[in-house]
Design a protein around this motif. Structure first.
Motif, PDB file in Angstrom:
ATOM      1  N   GLY A 465       0.848  -1.170   0.000  1.00 34.43           N
ATOM      2  CA  GLY A 465       0.000   0.000   0.000  1.00 34.43           C
ATOM      3  C   GLY A 465       0.892   1.231   0.000  1.00 34.43           C
ATOM      4  O   GLY A 465       1.961   1.231   0.625  1.00 34.43           O
ATOM      5  N   LEU A 466       0.475   2.278  -0.692  1.00 34.01           N
ATOM      6  CA  LEU A 466       1.357   3.433  -0.890  1.00 34.01           C
ATOM      7  C   LEU A 466       0.758   4.744  -0.409  1.00 34.01           C
ATOM      8  O   LEU A 466       1.428   5.775  -0.465  1.00 34.01           O
ATOM      9  N   GLY A 467      -0.492   4.715   0.053  1.00 34.60           N
ATOM     10  CA  GLY A 467      -1.110   5.959   0.478  1.00 34.60           C
ATOM     11  C   GLY A 467      -1.397   6.869  -0.695  1.00 34.60           C
ATOM     12  O   GLY A 467      -1.684   6.427  -1.810  1.00 34.60           O
ATOM     13  N   GLU A 468      -1.265   8.165  -0.460  1.00 27.92           N
ATOM     14  CA  GLU A 468      -1.633   9.159  -1.475  1.00 27.92           C
ATOM     15  C   GLU A 468      -0.417   9.530  -2.319  1.00 27.92           C
ATOM     16  O   GLU A 468       0.156  10.620  -2.189  1.00 27.92           O
ATOM     17  N   VAL A 469      -0.035   8.640  -3.218  1.00 30.70           N
ATOM     18  CA  VAL A 469       1.065   8.933  -4.142  1.00 30.70           C
ATOM     19  C   VAL A 469       0.575   8.688  -5.562  1.00 30.70           C
ATOM     20  O   VAL A 469      -0.409   7.979  -5.795  1.00 30.70           O
ATOM     21  N   THR A 470       1.272   9.277  -6.509  1.00 26.76           N
ATOM     22  CA  THR A 470       0.903   9.110  -7.909  1.00 26.76           C
ATOM     23  C   THR A 470       1.962   8.353  -8.698  1.00 26.76           C
ATOM     24  O   THR A 470       1.718   7.979  -9.850  1.00 26.76           O
ATOM     25  N   GLU A 471       3.127   8.133  -8.083  1.00 28.96           N
ATOM     26  CA  GLU A 471       4.165   7.387  -8.769  1.00 28.96           C
ATOM     27  C   GLU A 471       5.124   6.764  -7.762  1.00 28.96           C
ATOM     28  O   GLU A 471       5.252   7.219  -6.622  1.00 28.96           O
ATOM     29  N   VAL A 472       5.774   5.699  -8.201  1.00 27.35           N
ATOM     30  CA  VAL A 472       6.789   5.009  -7.418  1.00 27.35           C
ATOM     31  C   VAL A 472       8.157   5.446  -7.930  1.00 27.35           C
ATOM     32  O   VAL A 472       8.416   5.427  -9.141  1.00 27.35           O
ATOM     33  N   ASP A 473       9.039   5.846  -7.016  1.00 27.26           N
ATOM     34  CA  ASP A 473      10.366   6.324  -7.412  1.00 27.26           C
ATOM     35  C   ASP A 473      11.250   5.182  -7.886  1.00 27.26           C
ATOM     36  O   ASP A 473      11.929   5.303  -8.908  1.00 27.26           O
ATOM     37  N   TRP A 474      11.267   4.073  -7.127  1.00 25.23           N
ATOM     38  CA  TRP A 474      12.060   2.911  -7.514  1.00 25.23           C
ATOM     39  C   TRP A 474      11.616   1.676  -6.747  1.00 25.23           C
ATOM     40  O   TRP A 474      10.973   1.766  -5.696  1.00 25.23           O
ATOM     41  N   VAL A 475      11.971   0.532  -7.306  1.00 20.63           N
ATOM     42  CA  VAL A 475      11.795  -0.767  -6.660  1.00 20.63           C
ATOM     43  C   VAL A 475      13.170  -1.408  -6.572  1.00 20.63           C
ATOM     44  O   VAL A 475      13.912  -1.432  -7.557  1.00 20.63           O
ATOM     45  N   GLU A 476      13.501  -1.913  -5.397  1.00 17.93           N
ATOM     46  CA  GLU A 476      14.812  -2.521  -5.185  1.00 17.93           C
ATOM     47  C   GLU A 476      14.636  -3.929  -4.625  1.00 17.93           C
ATOM     48  O   GLU A 476      13.802  -4.144  -3.751  1.00 17.93           O
ATOM     49  N   ILE A 477      15.414  -4.861  -5.147  1.00 17.45           N
ATOM     50  CA  ILE A 477      15.336  -6.253  -4.707  1.00 17.45           C
ATOM     51  C   ILE A 477      16.708  -6.719  -4.261  1.00 17.45           C
ATOM     52  O   ILE A 477      17.706  -6.491  -4.948  1.00 17.45           O
ATOM     53  N   VAL A 478      16.752  -7.351  -3.098  1.00 14.93           N
ATOM     54  CA  VAL A 478      17.933  -8.097  -2.684  1.00 14.93           C
ATOM     55  C   VAL A 478      17.629  -9.559  -2.997  1.00 14.93           C
ATOM     56  O   VAL A 478      16.822 -10.203  -2.313  1.00 14.93           O
ATOM     57  N   TRP A 479      18.246 -10.082  -4.046  1.00 13.56           N
ATOM     58  CA  TRP A 479      17.924 -11.418  -4.525  1.00 13.56           C
ATOM     59  C   TRP A 479      18.547 -12.494  -3.626  1.00 13.56           C
ATOM     60  O   TRP A 479      19.669 -12.321  -3.137  1.00 13.56           O
ATOM     61  N   PRO A 480      17.840 -13.608  -3.425  1.00 17.03           N
ATOM     62  CA  PRO A 480      18.365 -14.699  -2.608  1.00 17.03           C
ATOM     63  C   PRO A 480      19.322 -15.580  -3.409  1.00 17.03           C
ATOM     64  O   PRO A 480      18.993 -16.700  -3.811  1.00 17.03           O
TER      65      PRO A 480
END
Length: 562
Positions: A465-480
């Motif tokens: 859930g992101l609340g009141e936003v209109t865009e996501v700045d980035w997605v980051e994954i630490v891969w297993p």
């Protein structure tokens, strides 16, 4: 501690066929589609598990039966009677779940993983049989919903032990999901660790576990990286052993082993009959906190960066299933509790996260009947970004399985991240991955886990859930996968539109500069970091930047990636 219940109001739902007054609390509300008669997934006494067995992107269900009652498999399909909505159809017949061995065994707990990395999800069921106290059912998904019972061939059938809980996790980061099973009173040991050999079989690796003694009842466990070192640890609840936290550490010879650090890190109290556990970052500080259900009011721990502080944010009741979920998409994880088995019928409970460590009891928004509940899982049935719940009610006069659809009218934005491992360096379900999403000035964190709540598998997709936003700045994954944390961490830069399910796979290690092309520029970029001793060039994670990393890079660069 705040327990002020937000004022509720009654509305008439216009969704589906519901016509009765629906309780909503500041736009937050659920409806039990089984209660209304719109969805029927039976009255089975076993545990539910979320599984996308046909790889169509819609979450299906397994629900366990008892002896002489088949385990059931349900496909998530379009509801022709309710345009634009989803329902479940029973596809057990011919699936393999109705075999004689399975029919003779209890299905009270189940966990999902693609253990053979062939691209479709398999399922391990506790599968107890009282006549010979044997345990363990492993069904391999052959294709699109046809399963084969490979329990004995794979080496996960045990005798003289009653399985009580289980989890899938890749403890040594070799790209293969391993299996940890906890047992009950009649067992001589608390745990069996099954090491995945990559050929469809498992070998016991109990020498890697500390001596814990007779478990009493090892009700629940969940893998979680308590100190964010990139290696999955395990939190366990046992009536006889007490608080147990298996810390995954180096054995000094290139392998892994486990030590119980519960007392050392402040995980020191479970309460009576601890029955469910869930890890989630409720305070958005980057590490994973713990919620435990039990035979009293629950126990909760705030993670302070690898050590724990016991807190009392809510007061619940005798409960089994427990799950962190952002029910209203405001960017804060809420807490669900189900269960009264052993005490009598009771309402399920939902606590809304108000921020600052405060929660409000908004259980009325579940709009459910008083039933004797036990197991429960979080699932997004309609892929609409609103987490739903499926709850088993194994006792009492009304035993139908509840299908709690989230029909909230809250306007918070959301995004779901569906991770797909390469099946080589990263297991295909990406179990153990940590996902971070940055939006609106806040970074939120999720962990991909199979084995939580009360011996269950929940939706493996990371919901934010992101609340009141209109865009996501980035997605980051630490891969297993093996390698230093910097070498395993990958970022997808935005702006990214919310309101979507975003599928992400690990970047080929040969594409070192992340330009989506494997060429000589990657060699130059890697060698530049390697000469400088940059941790990003420690691709095998042995703590050294040396020729072994060069060999691994060149293997991937020269065709290891497809």
């Amino acid at each position: 501690m705040s327990r002020g219940v937000i004022l509720s109001f009654a509305v008439v739902s216009i969704l589906g066929a519901v016509t009765s007054a629906q309780t909503c609390i500041d736009g937050l509300c659920f409806v039990d589609r089984a209660q209304t008669g719109e969805i029927d997934v039976g009255s089975l006494a076993g545990g539910p598990a979320v599984i996308d067995f046909d790889n169509d992107g819609w979450m299906d269900l397994y629900i366990g039966g008892r002896s002489s009652l088949p385990h059931r498999l349900y496909r998530n399909i379009t509801d022709t009677m309710r345009p634009g909505m989803r329902t479940f159809e029973d596809v057990t017949a011919g699936s393999g779940f109705d075999d004689a061995d399975g029919l003779a065994r209890l299905g009270r707990g189940a966990i999902v993983a693609d253990f053979d990395n062939d691209g479709d999800q398999d399922i391990y069921i506790l599968g107890n049989q009282s006549s010979d106290t044997s345990s363990g059912l492993l069904y391999r998904n052959e294709t699109g919903g046809i399963f084969t019972n490979v329990s004995e061939a794979a080496g996960v059938r045990t005798f003289g032990e009653i399985a009580e809980s289980a989890a899938w996790f890749d403890f040594d980061l070799d790209g293969l999901p391993d299996l940890l099973v906890g047992y009950a009173t009649t067992s001589t040991r608390a745990l069996n660790l099954y090491h995945n050999q990559g050929d469809g079989t498992f070998l016991l690796a109990n020498t890697l576990l500390p001596t814990l003694g007779v478990p009493g009842r090892l009700y629940a466990m969940t893998p979680t990286d308590i100190d964010l070192d990139g290696w999955p640890d395990v939190v366990m609840l046992s009536t006889a052993i007490g608080p147990t936290l298996l810390h995954n550490i180096s054995d000094g010879a290139g392998g892994r082993t486990f030590v119980n650090v519960a007392g050392a890190v402040g995980f020191n109290f479970l309460g009576p009959a601890p029955m469910g556990v869930s890890a989630g970052d409720f305070d958005n500080d980057g590490d994973f906190d713990l919620a435990l259900s039990n035979g009293a009011v629950g126990v909760y721990y705030e993670n302070l960066g690898g050590t724990f502080q016991r807190i009392t944010p809510i007061e619940s009741f005798w409960a089994w299933a427990v799950s962190w979920l952002d029910a209203d998409n405001d960017g804060l994880l809420d807490l669900f509790h189900a269960g009264s088995l052993g005490q009598g019928a009771a309402n399920n409970m939902l606590f809304r996260n108000l921020g600052g460590g405060s929660f409000a009891d908004v259980s009325a928004a579940l709009h459910d009947e008083v039933l004797t509940s036990k197991s429960g899982v979080r699932i997004d049935i309609g892929n609409d970004g609103r987490p739903d719940l499926v709850i088993a009610n194994p006792s009492g006069t009304d035993r139908r399985t509840s299908v709690m659809e989230n029909i909230s009218t809250t306007t918070g934005a959301w995004i779901m991240i569906d991770l797909v491992g390469d099946g080589r360096l990263v297991n295909t379900d990406a179990l153990g991955a940590i996902v971070r999403v940055r939006a609106g000035g806040v970074t939120r964190h999720r962990e991909i886990v199979s084995g939580s709540s009360a011996a269950a598998s929940e939706d493996l997709r990371a919901h934010f859930g992101l609340g009141e936003v209109t865009e996501v700045d980035w997605v980051e994954i630490v891969w297993p996968r093996r390698g230093s944390l910097p070498s395993r961490t990958e970022r997808v830069s935005g702006p990214i539109a919310p309101g979507q399910i975003l599928s992400i796979s690990p970047r080929c290690l040969g594409d070192y500069n992340a330009d989506d092309s494997v060429d000589t520029r990657d060699v130059l970029a890697f060698l530049n970091d390697w000469v400088a001793g940059d941790p990003r060039a420690d691709l095998n994670g042995d703590g050294f930047v040396n020729t072994q990393d060069v060999l691994l890079f060149l293997n991937e660069w020269n065709g290891g990636c497809v």
